[in-house]
Design an enzyme around this catalytic site. Structure first.
Site, PDB file in Angstrom:
ATOM      1  N   ASP A 188      37.486  54.624  46.969  1.00 35.52           N
ATOM      2  CA  ASP A 188      38.334  54.709  45.788  1.00 35.52           C
ATOM      3  C   ASP A 188      37.621  53.859  44.728  1.00 35.52           C
ATOM      4  OD1 ASP A 188      40.559  55.136  44.162  1.00 35.52           O
ATOM      5  OD2 ASP A 188      41.481  53.263  44.799  1.00 35.52           O
TER       6      ASP A 188
ATOM      7  N   ASP B  33      45.891  56.085  48.767  1.00 34.41           N
ATOM      8  CA  ASP B  33      44.871  56.640  49.671  1.00 34.41           C
ATOM      9  C   ASP B  33      45.364  56.732  51.103  1.00 34.41           C
ATOM     10  OD1 ASP B  33      43.164  56.494  47.433  1.00 34.41           O
ATOM     11  OD2 ASP B  33      42.754  54.403  47.857  1.00 34.41           O
TER      12      ASP B  33
ATOM     13  N   ASP C   6      42.987  51.509  48.710  1.00 32.60           N
ATOM     14  CA  ASP C   6      44.223  50.746  48.879  1.00 32.60           C
ATOM     15  C   ASP C   6      45.194  51.576  49.719  1.00 32.60           C
ATOM     16  OD1 ASP C   6      46.184  52.287  47.176  1.00 32.60           O
ATOM     17  OD2 ASP C   6      44.668  51.862  45.650  1.00 32.60           O
TER      18      ASP C   6
END
Length: 1165
Positions: free
Chosen positions: A446, A812, A808
């Site tokens: 991410d 996700d 996180d």
């Protein structure tokens, strides 16, 4: 039974979810059951034990197939590669009988759904929600609202552990050894097994208590419920049923169930589930006029209205309807916390290949033992031994050839690795995944908060007026932002709260709000014109704030930020003024919702200018709301339309200090890195370049897919991005000189694809055949929703990549669960979000995890090879001695098994991971050519050495078959000694001579000493160091153990202590023969070490062999890579393809991983 029942014999539970299972219906038959009981008695319980290990066999033998409606026994089977069976007894609840017995129950009405379902069995009822009456029948149907994890009694744990096949095999072995008079050895094994059982039971009991305490806290909470007849009442939470109306009061509250908010607003701490420490705002379910199910209507946003079990409500705000209400959705193990507990109780088994290969090798060893048994029977039977003795000796071969400790040995590396990871702040709730980490070759990251800093710094604001951008306002400036709509947007367009005296919420929101120097005042309720008394957040000018013409602004209603919608909005009004709507979000999305005349003409070029520099850009907009509907009654669509564009907020998105070195390390190790983010594509590309994911010399190709207006088809275009600008390649295509050059540069794989979530969705629907090709070089995936992230990870896995994911726990969550190794950056020790959690909020944990995973995998293989070799060495030695009707003595077996193997087994796994990641992975299979060759060659070396020693000792001039003192007559005064022949037992040899139990012989002494020291040689040779583990000399304990063991062995070889030799069943041999044995061992060590280093560990040699025999990888991505290298037309720059077929429906698969915690597939929710 005919055909009819078999039709419904099978069904699938939790389809598409992580805990998906097959269910089969069976009916018990009396005659079959009676035959089985007879079998139990005749086999002395052995058949029952077999059925305990194999529940499916128990069902197949006792029962006959039937439909699930008629079943009294069901067989459950997991749908993974392991296909684990479990047997369950069916309990039927007669609802109709229950209801008839209670005339006061509302369901007795003829038109109730219960009555209809009972009277008409053909009526399909997919979901029944009780009428929130809380009566006994509701509790019978739904069960109590408890996540019941009882503390398992010690006797149950003990029985379960004792009935483990490993201990049953040990029991069989011990009984056999007692029958053979191996008293000391059998006693030692019993003590060791008991110690092992006690330790395991203690550990399991401790875990059981810990888990019980984790869930105990919310099983009995007092809650206020509003029910039909009783009205408001206080009751214990275990009485809750789906459909109950919960009243949430002010103050902190632990949620005992999953509930949907129907009025008011809540702020919830979800860190227990997601690991995300930022409080989350929950709003009530929108009041829609349509009749769609709420889950369908809310789409991916549904989580914003659901309060999850186990989370903590830290703040409630009532609206115009008075109190904060929520309807109970799910109870017990069906809740979010129930799923976390279930995943801890029943972790999903991983690494099927390793398990399968170990099983295969075990089968080979059993076959090996069978050959030894035949040999034993032949040798002893031909020599006229008693039948009982022959059977005992033959069975003894199995206990030697098959190492019962093999499964335990394979897990030791994982246990030590888990401890090492814990010391480094990485927690693991699924230890089976550690070995899989050693195979990772692609890692998804991410962006925000993972690669870049969480806290963004305000850099500037680009205001817009009359469809033109004005001068840039820079931060920090001497003068603050002037009063106006932009200032108001920064002050109110957030979901911040004051919690424990501090402003809490999203870091971006905090930065925006701090720039205004205003303060949040949510200490009391506020009277709002036309709405009565309500709890609303008020923001007021702070001490440092510039003068404002208002006393403050009240935030009336929020539509929280949604990853799927990429925006958030609020309804606010100045104290004494009119309500207004403010919206912030992705600039492209915000601009689409604004009136066209308010959006500047150069919007796209300005946006590109800042995003290409790596800034995070947020769009702001507002509109005035006319009177009429109260703000809480407005839908999101009504609020977020016909807006006035205010401008672009530009924020600095700094890379974390660790990001670049970590990505460089992964790149050097040939581990592919991919960015999966919800941010703008240009920002993502720039961050990818700055972070080193995309090298300066490599080209970025933007893949854009769009639906063709007015038709079912779609188009896909490839555009090349130059430094800081999009270059139109039409001019280049016209130039025939440059075109081949571009093709050559692109053909060598020096390019990366970048695409948005919208394009990804269209590609999965219309261009499915192109998806694998795009994924092969796809590096940046921007504006991806949580479900698209999970889908992407699954698509990578379909190409045979071993995929890791780092992000996180909130957005996700799905992708972290689907990936082979998901690691969440969180302060929590464990969360439902992912198998691994790192307390250090940086991606430095990723190479650490891969290093430890590789080391654990190699350790498992080393232990496997050692255990296989140790048992084979002992097996070969015993078979050689059987030739002379001899064997190893009691203490000889004891020394080899306990003093050598057990100690080595415990200490060999202490070796840590090598600090440098090499550009290749360890082998993934136990049954791989190098590993098998290593095992086979070492068996041959050991066999050669033992046969050589066995034969050569018989050729020595001092050798005597009957007189075992012949070699050392001068050293021992036993002239009168005429030792018993090898077959005789217990014949005295004079006053100083110990009893000879028949094992003493020159062959025994030679073979035992050679095989014992050979075990040490094998342990040393197999203890791999570089490139995946630290050099062996760093494992001080193991080296000291080896030196100590070697010292004892050499002492036994050269010491002439009568009492010691007598105990160990050794005989005295000339010093020259002892030196010869040391020579044999030295040669074996040298040859074994040389072969291991020069052949087995010689990577270039194996690569050459692969090339010579034209071995090609079976991995889908490798084959595709090879194919695309030959394709000169790929990638098709500046070309547009159109799909001529109807879109593939991917609604089901688009969700990627349907996580039961958050994405329950139940449509009725």
């Amino acid at each position: 039974m005919g055909e009819n029942p078999a039709k419904n014999h099978y069904a699938q539970l939790n389809q598409g979810e992580e805990n998906e299972m097959d269910i089969f219906g069976y009916k018990t038959q009396g005659c079959r059951k009676a035959l089985c009981i007879a079998g139990y008695i005749l086999s002395c319980g052995a058949l029952r034990l077999l059925f305990y290990w194999k529940p499916e066999w128990h069902v197949w033998v006792n029962c006959i197939r039937c439909s699930l409606e008629e079943a009294d026994i069901v067989l459950l089977r997991t749908t993974d590669d392991f296909r684990i069976y479990s047997r369950k007894t069916v309990t039927w609840i007669s609802v109709s009988a229950f209801i008839k017995s209670r005339s006061d129950h509302p369901a007795t009405e003829e038109d109730s759904i219960f009555s209809k379902a009972i009277m008409k069995p053909s009526l399909q009822v997919s979901k029944v929600f009780p009428a929130a009456s809380g009566s006994e029948s509701d509790l019978v149907i739904c069960g109590p609202n408890t996540i019941d994890v009882p503390v398992i009694p010690i006797w149950k744990l003990l029985i379960k552990e004792v009935l483990n096949p490993f201990y049953v095999f040990q029991l069989f072995s011990v009984c056999l050894w007692f029958a053979e008079d191996y008293m000391e050895y059998a006693t030692a094994i019993i003590i060791m097994s008991l110690l092992s059982i006690i330790l395991t039971v203690y550990d399991l009991r401790k875990q059981s208590i810990k888990l019980h305490r984790l869930v105990e806290s919310h099983n009995n909470i007092m809650v206020t419920v509003c029910r039909n007849k009783e009205g408001f009442q206080e009751l214990e939470s275990h009485h809750l049923v789906p459909g109950d109306m919960l009243i949430l009061k002010e103050g902190k509250t632990l949620l005992p169930c999953d509930a949907i908010l129907v009025s008011g607003q809540c702020t919830v701490n979800e860190s227990m589930l997601t690991g995300e420490s930022i409080p989350v705002t929950k709003t009530h379910l929108p009041r829609a006029d349509n009749f769609k199910p709420w889950r369908v209507y809310c789409a991916e946003d549904y989580k914003k209205h659901v309060l999850f079990c186990g989370t903590e409500v830290i703040q409630t705000k009532a609206d115009d309807r008075g109190v904060v209400k929520a309807v109970v959705l799910r109870i017990g193990f069906n809740t979010a916390k129930g799923d976390l507990v279930r995943s801890i109780l029943y972790p999903k088994p991983m690494n099927f290949k390793l398990y399968r290969d170990a099983l295969r090798f075990l089968m080979c060893l059993i076959a090996f033992a069978a050959i030894g048994m035949i040999y034993t029977v032949c040798v002893f039977a031909l020599n006229g031994e008693e039948t009982g003795e022959v059977v005992k000796k033959a069975l003894d071969v199995i206990t030697i050839a098959v190492p019962p400790a093999l499964p335990a040995a394979l897990t030791t590396g994982i246990i030590y690795t888990q401890q090492r990871l814990k010391k480094k702040g990485i927690f693991c709730i699924s230890p089976q995944r550690i070995n899989v980490c050693g195979q990772l070759n692609l890692f998804c990251f991410d962006k925000t908060g993972t690669l870049t800093e969480d806290g963004l710094d305000l850099w500037g604001f680009l205001p817009s007026e009359r469809n033109c951008f004005q001068d840039l306002h820079s931060f920090p400036a001497d003068h603050g932002l002037p009063w106006g709509p932009v200032f108001k947007a920064l002050a109110v367009c957030h979901s911040l709260i004051v919690w424990e005296g501090k402003i809490q919420g999203d870091p971006l929101d905090v930065k925006m709000f701090e720039a205004t120097n205003w303060v949040i005042d949510d200490s009391s309720g506020h009277q709002i014109e036309g709405q009565g008394y309500t709890h609303a957040t008020v923001v007021r000018p702070g001490l440092k704030a510039t003068t404002a013409p208002v006393e403050g602004i009240t935030i009336l209603h929020q539509f929280p930020f949604s990853s799927a919608l990429q925006r958030m909005s609020v309804i606010a009004q100045e104290i004494g003024g009119n309500p207004q709507a403010f919206i912030k979000g992705a600039p492209e999305i915000v601009a689409m919702l604004c009136r066209a005349e308010t959006v500047p003409l150069d919007f796209e070029s300005k946006l590109l200018l800042y995003t290409a520099q790596g800034f995070r850009v947020i769009g702001l907009a507002c509109k005035s709301l006319q009177g009429g509907k109260p703000p809480a009654a407005l839908t999101r669509e009504e609020v977020e339309s016909d807006l006035t564009f205010l401008g672009l907020l530009i924020m600095e998105n700094r890379l974390k200090r660790e990001t670049k070195p970590v990505l460089e390390e992964l790149s050097a190790a040939r581990i592919r890195t991919v960015m999966v983010t919800g941010d703008n594509i240009q920002t993502a590309i720039t961050v990818a370049k700055n972070a080193g994911m995309i090298a300066p010399t490599q080209r970025v190709i933007l893949v854009e897919a769009n639906k063709v207006p007015g038709s079912f088809s779609a188009s896909i275009t490839w555009k090349s991005l130059e430094e800081n600008k999009i270059e139109d390649y039409r001019s280049v295509v016209g130039d025939s000189q440059t075109e081949p050059g571009i093709r050559l540069a692109l053909g060598s794989g020096q390019y990366h694809f970048a695409m948005s979530g919208k394009s990804y969705q269209i590609v999965t629907q219309h261009f499915r055949h192109l998806l694998p090709k795009l994924l092969l070089n796809g590096t940046v995936f921007a504006r991806m929703s949580p479900s698209q992230k999970s889908s992407l990870v699954e698509e990578f896995q379909k190409l045979n990549y071993f995929v890791g994911m780092c992000g996180d726990g909130a957005n996700d969550c799905g992708a972290l669960k689907v990936a082979h190794a998901g690691i969440s950056l969180s302060e929590q020790e464990a969360s439902v979000a992912s198998p691994f959690t790192s307390r250090t909020p940086s991606i430095a944990c990723v190479p650490e995890l891969i290093r430890e995973g590789r080391a654990a995998l190699v350790t498992s293989f080393c232990m496997f090879k050692y255990m296989a070799l140790y048992s084979t060495i002992q097996y070969l030695g015993v078979l050689l001695l059987y030739w002379q009707l001899n064997s190893f003595g009691n203490y000889q077996f004891l020394f080899q098994d306990l003093a050598i193997t057990t100690v080595i087994g415990v200490t060999m796994s202490f070796t840590g991971a090598y600090p440098k990641l090499v550009p290749y992975r360890p082998p993934s299979q136990l049954i791989s050519p190098p590993l098998l060759l290593s095992v086979v060659l070492n068996i041959l070396f050991s066999l050669s050495m033992q046969i050589f020693g066995f034969v050569v000792v018989q050729e020595q001039p001092w050798y005597s078959k009957t007189n075992i003192q012949s070699a050392c007559l001068s050293m021992n005064n036993h002239e009168k000694n005429s030792s018993s022949s090898l077959g005789l037992h217990g014949v005295g040899d004079g006053p100083h001579e110990q009893t000879d139990n028949g094992f003493k012989s020159y062959e025994n002494t030679t073979v035992w000493l050679l095989s014992t020291i050979n075990c040490l040689i094998v342990a040393l040779v197999f203890s791999k160091g570089k490139p995946f583990r630290q050099p062996i000399y760093t494992n001080y304990v193991f080296i000291l153990v080896l030196i100590g063991q070697l010292g004892i062995c050499l002492f036994l070889m050269f010491a002439d202590i009568d009492d010691l030799y007598s105990k160990m069943d050794l005989v005295c041999t000339p010093t020259s023969w002892r030196i010869s044995m040391v020579g044999m061992l030295a040669v074996t060590l040298a040859v074994s070490f040389l072969v291991e280093e020069a052949v087995i560990e010689n990577r270039p040699l194996w690569l050459l062999l692969k090339k010579t025999f034209r071995y090609h990888s079976k991995s889908h991505y490798k084959r595709l890579q090879h194919m695309l290298e030959q394709d000169s037309a790929w990638p098709p720059l500046n070309e547009t393809f159109f799909s001529d077929s109807v879109a593939v429906t991917v609604e089901g698969s688009m969700g990627g991983h349907s996580n039961p915690t958050f994405d329950s597939s139940e449509d009725s929710l």
